[in-house]
Design an enzyme around this catalytic site. Structure first.
Site, PDB file in Angstrom:
ATOM      1  N   ALA A   1      45.150  20.413   6.667  1.00 26.01           N
ATOM      2  CA  ALA A   1      44.542  19.543   7.687  1.00 26.01           C
ATOM      3  C   ALA A   1      43.255  18.894   7.201  1.00 26.01           C
ATOM      4  O   ALA A   1      42.937  17.772   7.606  1.00 26.01           O
ATOM      5  CB  ALA A   1      44.276  20.338   8.962  1.00 26.01           C
ATOM      6  N   THR A   2      42.502  19.560   6.330  1.00 29.96           N
ATOM      7  CA  THR A   2      41.270  18.949   5.823  1.00 29.96           C
ATOM      8  C   THR A   2      41.585  17.675   5.050  1.00 29.96           C
ATOM      9  O   THR A   2      40.940  16.634   5.256  1.00 29.96           O
ATOM     10  CB  THR A   2      40.494  19.937   4.939  1.00 29.96           C
ATOM     11  OG1 THR A   2      39.970  20.991   5.757  1.00 29.96           O
ATOM     12  CG2 THR A   2      39.339  19.255   4.219  1.00 29.96           C
TER      13      THR A   2
ATOM     14  N   GLN B   1      45.210  23.127  15.460  1.00 31.86           N
ATOM     15  CA  GLN B   1      45.251  24.280  16.359  1.00 31.86           C
ATOM     16  C   GLN B   1      46.252  24.104  17.494  1.00 31.86           C
ATOM     17  O   GLN B   1      46.382  24.988  18.340  1.00 31.86           O
ATOM     18  CB  GLN B   1      43.856  24.526  16.951  1.00 31.86           C
ATOM     19  CG  GLN B   1      42.784  24.851  15.940  1.00 31.86           C
ATOM     20  CD  GLN B   1      42.913  26.238  15.342  1.00 31.86           C
ATOM     21  OE1 GLN B   1      43.677  27.070  15.826  1.00 31.86           O
ATOM     22  NE2 GLN B   1      42.172  26.502  14.283  1.00 31.86           N
TER      23      GLN B   1
ATOM     24  N   SER C   1      48.385  21.551   9.957  1.00 28.78           N
ATOM     25  CA  SER C   1      48.094  22.571   8.943  1.00 28.78           C
ATOM     26  C   SER C   1      49.165  23.650   8.961  1.00 28.78           C
ATOM     27  O   SER C   1      49.509  24.161  10.028  1.00 28.78           O
ATOM     28  CB  SER C   1      46.726  23.203   9.213  1.00 28.78           C
ATOM     29  OG  SER C   1      46.487  24.289   8.343  1.00 28.78           O
TER      30      SER C   1
ATOM     31  N   CYS D   1      35.034  27.903   8.624  1.00 26.97           N
ATOM     32  CA  CYS D   1      34.450  26.947   7.683  1.00 26.97           C
ATOM     33  C   CYS D   1      32.924  26.918   7.750  1.00 26.97           C
ATOM     34  O   CYS D   1      32.269  26.372   6.874  1.00 26.97           O
ATOM     35  CB  CYS D   1      35.003  25.548   7.940  1.00 26.97           C
ATOM     36  SG  CYS D   1      36.791  25.466   7.763  1.00 26.97           S
TER      37      CYS D   1
END
Length: 450
Positions: free
Chosen positions: A120-121, A228, A248, A374
């Site tokens: 996802a980042t 999420q 993700s 994070c």
């Protein structure tokens, strides 16, 4: 069979023998110190691991996902982009099956709109920087919220350093976005709005469908970080009018190191790629797609689609059980975020007059966190909690309980009981708690430094 068994045993024992004390010709140990080291090593091996209650940081891989991946780790190892032989065809077929029948179907997308990424980042970076840079000659304004994931906020800061204008919208005290404020913030040169579907710290679920309607009416692209949400709540990109969506793998019981970016084809969304090379993934994400990871993501999405309703009901039951047990025994416990518009598996509680880090240490046999993984190395209070107006002392006393597919009722009960015991103990040691019990209003006190 016996002889082969002895051979295997002797091989397995070789590495262990390096840890053993050297023996003399008479078989005596070389030193008591080495024996102590070995004993310590053996104790560490047998030590019980803490209960896992941090499902927002990551989820354990579902064994069925591993079963789907293993053949592509060992037997079907071809490059999915090799078009001249069976090894490539096998891998490509598996990759496209994951793209079409599993990932795309879960979110109601066309398979050609799914781009495999490392997570996802990367997807968030691709979406925000890619769209902003592609349309920068005409539009140089981006809107996001103050409660986004760090990678979204940092991507926006990079754009600011490149001369873009970014609006960071505040949220209401319940964590939800004010839609009137959002609409009023849109300018003629706004190219993109990025709003997270489910917040990773407080579990608040934003009204993405309503935001999508506003964006479509204004001719602005909508990106949502759904790491999420995908696999946990129903998602429909067409109904929501979402233009870009980040996914993700390891947040939905799949492997780490893989994710996806949904990029709408009609009306078409253009973005500038972050990396260049062989032109894979529609030229948007060059590099060999790791077939085992893509298969794992697909399997995780398929399982999530089949079991979503059951998982959601069960997680909701467990979350209610946890909150009810804690709040019935402890006063001054505040749930952060909206009580209704939320994903039940993310429970963020503030325990007044208790230091969150102290509570985490006291609950060392339960794996919990005080915020995003994070940013967990920072001692600063969560920026998400500060954004919803939480007092600094309460922000410092917050704990996030993550509940998931493999959480049991016994784990919930143990965590609740342990939490009640430790919070009570820490409060008894707190002079602030003692003052409150005596009826003193702490906010009326003027504290001085010496």
């Amino acid at each position: 069979m016996l002889s082969s068994g002895r051979t295997v045993s002797s091989r397995l024992l070789r590495p262990i023998s390096r840890l053993s004390p050297r023996l003399g010709s008479d078989g005596r140990a070389a030193s008591s110190k080495q024996q102590e080291l070995i004993k310590k090593h053996d104790l560490e091996k047998d030590e019980l691991r803490p209960l896992y209650m941090d499902f927002q940081a990551t989820t354990p891989m579902d064994p069925r996902v591993l079963d789907a991946m293993l053949p592509y780790q060992v037997n079907y190892y071809g490059n999915p982009h090799s078009r001249t032989h069976a090894y490539g065809w096998e891998s490509e077929s598996a990759m496209e099956l994951a793209r079409k029948q599993q990932v795309a179907d879960l979110i109601g997308a066309d398979p050609r709109e799914i781009i495999f990424t490392s997570g996802a980042t990367e997807s968030n970076n691709m979406a925000i920087k890619g769209v902003a840079r592609f349309y920068q000659t005409k539009k140089r304004h981006v809107i996001t919220t103050q409660t986004e994931h760090k990678c979204v906020l940092d991507s926006c800061r990079v754009l600011e350093s490149e001369g873009f204008s970014v609006t960071y919208l505040p949220v209401l005290p319940n964590g939800l976005l004010d839609l009137e404020l959002l609409e009023a913030s849109i300018r003629p040169d706004t190219s993109l709005i990025s709003v997270m579907t489910v917040n990773n710290e407080i579990g608040v679920k934003q009204p993405i469908k309503e935001i999508g309607q506003i964006c479509r009416s204004k001719g602005v692209f909508l990106h949502t970080d759904a790491a999420q949400a995908v696999g946990k709540i129903p998602v429909d990109v067409a109904d929501w009018k979402v233009d870009l969506m980040s996914i993700s793998g390891h947040k939905l019981y799949g492997p780490k190191g893989v994710g996806a970016l949904y990029v709408r084809r009609r009306p078409r969304v253009r973005l500038e790629p972050l990396q260049n090379g062989g032109g894979q993934e529609r030229g948007l994400r060059s590099g060999t797609v790791p077939t085992p990871l893509a298969v794992g993501l697909g399997a995780a999405c398929s399982i999530a689609q089949q079991e979503m309703e059951y998982d959601h009901d069960r997680v909701s039951m467990l979350a209610n059980r946890l909150v009810q047990k804690i709040t019935s025994e402890l006063p001054d416990v505040i749930m952060n975020g909206d009580a209704v518009q939320r994903y039940a598996g993310c429970v963020n509680l503030s325990f007044a007059y208790v230091e969150g880090e102290s509570l985490l240490m006291a609950l060392k046999d339960v794996a919990l966190s005080s915020g995003s993984a994070c940013t967990s190395a920072s001692l600063e209070p969560s920026y998400v909690l500060r954004a919803i107006g939480t007092d600094e002392d309460l922000a410092h006393s917050s704990i996030r309980f993550g509940i998931g597919r493999f959480t049991t009722e016994a784990e919930i009960d143990y965590t609740a009981e342990k939490c009640i015991t430790q919070v009570s103990r820490l409060r008894e040691m707190s002079p602030l708690w003692e003052m409150v019990q005596e009826g003193i209003d702490l906010k009326s006190i003027k504290w001085t430094q010496h």
